[in-house]
Scaffold this active site. Structure first.
Site, short mmCIF file in Angstrom:
data_model
loop_
_atom_site.label_atom_id
_atom_site.label_comp_id
_atom_site.label_asym_id
_atom_site.label_seq_id
_atom_site.Cartn_x
_atom_site.Cartn_y
_atom_site.Cartn_z
N HIS A 1 0.88 -1.14 -0.08
CA HIS A 1 0.04 -0.02 0.01
C HIS A 1 0.73 1.26 -0.17
O HIS A 1 1.80 1.43 0.84
CB HIS A 1 -0.92 0.05 1.20
CG HIS A 1 -0.44 -0.71 2.34
ND1 HIS A 1 -1.26 -1.68 3.06
CD2 HIS A 1 0.73 -0.59 3.09
CE1 HIS A 1 -0.57 -1.95 3.99
NE2 HIS A 1 0.59 -1.54 3.98
N ASN B 1 9.59 -7.46 0.51
CA ASN B 1 8.46 -7.19 1.29
C ASN B 1 8.60 -5.27 1.44
O ASN B 1 9.51 -4.89 1.94
CB ASN B 1 8.20 -7.36 2.50
CG ASN B 1 7.15 -6.79 3.21
OD1 ASN B 1 5.78 -7.21 3.12
ND2 ASN B 1 7.15 -5.96 4.16
N ASN C 1 13.70 8.62 -8.04
CA ASN C 1 14.41 8.07 -9.21
C ASN C 1 14.64 9.46 -9.70
O ASN C 1 15.46 9.36 -11.04
CB ASN C 1 13.49 7.27 -9.55
CG ASN C 1 12.03 7.81 -10.22
OD1 ASN C 1 11.55 8.56 -9.68
ND2 ASN C 1 11.54 7.56 -11.38
N ARG D 1 17.87 7.97 10.15
CA ARG D 1 16.99 8.88 10.48
C ARG D 1 17.49 9.35 11.75
O ARG D 1 18.51 8.77 12.46
CB ARG D 1 15.67 8.11 10.94
CG ARG D 1 15.92 7.01 11.79
CD ARG D 1 14.47 6.13 12.03
NE ARG D 1 14.75 5.19 13.04
CZ ARG D 1 14.16 4.10 13.21
NH1 ARG D 1 12.93 3.95 12.35
NH2 ARG D 1 14.33 3.08 14.10
#
Length: 236
Positions: free
Chosen positions: A139, A153, A162, A216
């Site tokens: 999704h 996955n 891109n 992060r």
């Protein structure tokens, strides 16, 4: 809908469109409800194919036996192999493998190859890419200019970045990789086989096989910040 699809829709009379549908039905294609169904004159449908309402099949599209097309699916110059399921899918100039499960609300742009038993879920877009067998992109994800291996996955909200404003680059994802939710893969970049990316990461360097990439900032909690600032309307 692109111009070629529109031109083909306009080229046939209502009588011709109905005749094409009836010919396919007599050859073993199942069209339980013909409302909104359009099948172009060059489309090939094998016996046992099911075409549901609201579906438009045009160009040199070919659908193999056992596949379910629709409802509300648009195919142009696209090949669909056996026993695939396409629910509310738009696909252009691409190939979709056996037992692929696509939709709802999937967009396949030109020069894409979706291999056997791939799952593409709601609000997924694929462009100019190869998606390997049994890979799942469930999704809210964009896969563009990419080569993705088998049994990969993708979590929710992933993007292959891109385009840098001047040129487009490719992303490579190895077999059995796990791309965590809200990962940005900034091309050109490679995630090796069995590589993992942590949720929320922006990946700009290659990820080796079997490695976990974390890109992060560390979380920092400001205690009682809300009580001091009260930044929201209606707070007392």
């Amino acid at each position: 809908m692109n111009r070629k699809v529109a031109e083909e829709l306009l080229s046939l009379t209502a009588e011709q469109r109905q005749e094409i549908i009836e010919n396919h039905k007599s050859n073993g294609v199942l069209i339980p409800v013909t409302d909104g169904v359009f099948i172009g004159k060059n489309v090939k449908l094998e016996k046992g194919t099911i075409v549901l309402q609201g579906s438009v099949l045009t160009g040199q599209t070919s659908v193999k036996e056992g596949s379910v097309i629709g409802p509300n699916t648009l195919l142009f110059d696209t090949t669909v192999e056996k026993n695939a399921s396409l629910n509310s899918v738009q696909a252009f100039e691409s190939e979709i493998g056996e037992e692929a499960d696509l939709g709802p609300f999937v967009h396949i742009r030109p020069n894409s190859h979706i291999a056997a038993r791939v799952h593409l879920g709601n609000f997924v877009e694929v462009k100019n890419s190869f998606i390997g067998e049994k890979t799942s992109v469930s999704h809210l994800t964009y896969v563009g200019d990419s080569d993705v291996g088998r049994n990969v996955n993708f979590g929710c909200g992933c993007v292959t970045v891109n385009f840098n404003g001047k040129e487009k680059s490719r992303t490579t994802v190895g077999d059995h990789a796990f791309i965590g939710c809200n990962t940005n893969l900034v091309a050109p970049v490679t995630v090796g086989a069995y590589g993992y990316t942590a949720a929320g990461s922006t990946i700009t360097k290659d990820v080796p096989e079997n490695a976990l990439a974390i890109a992060r900032a560390r979380q920092e909690n400001k205690e009682d910040w809300v009580k001091r600032k009260k930044p929201y309307r209606g707070m007392e």
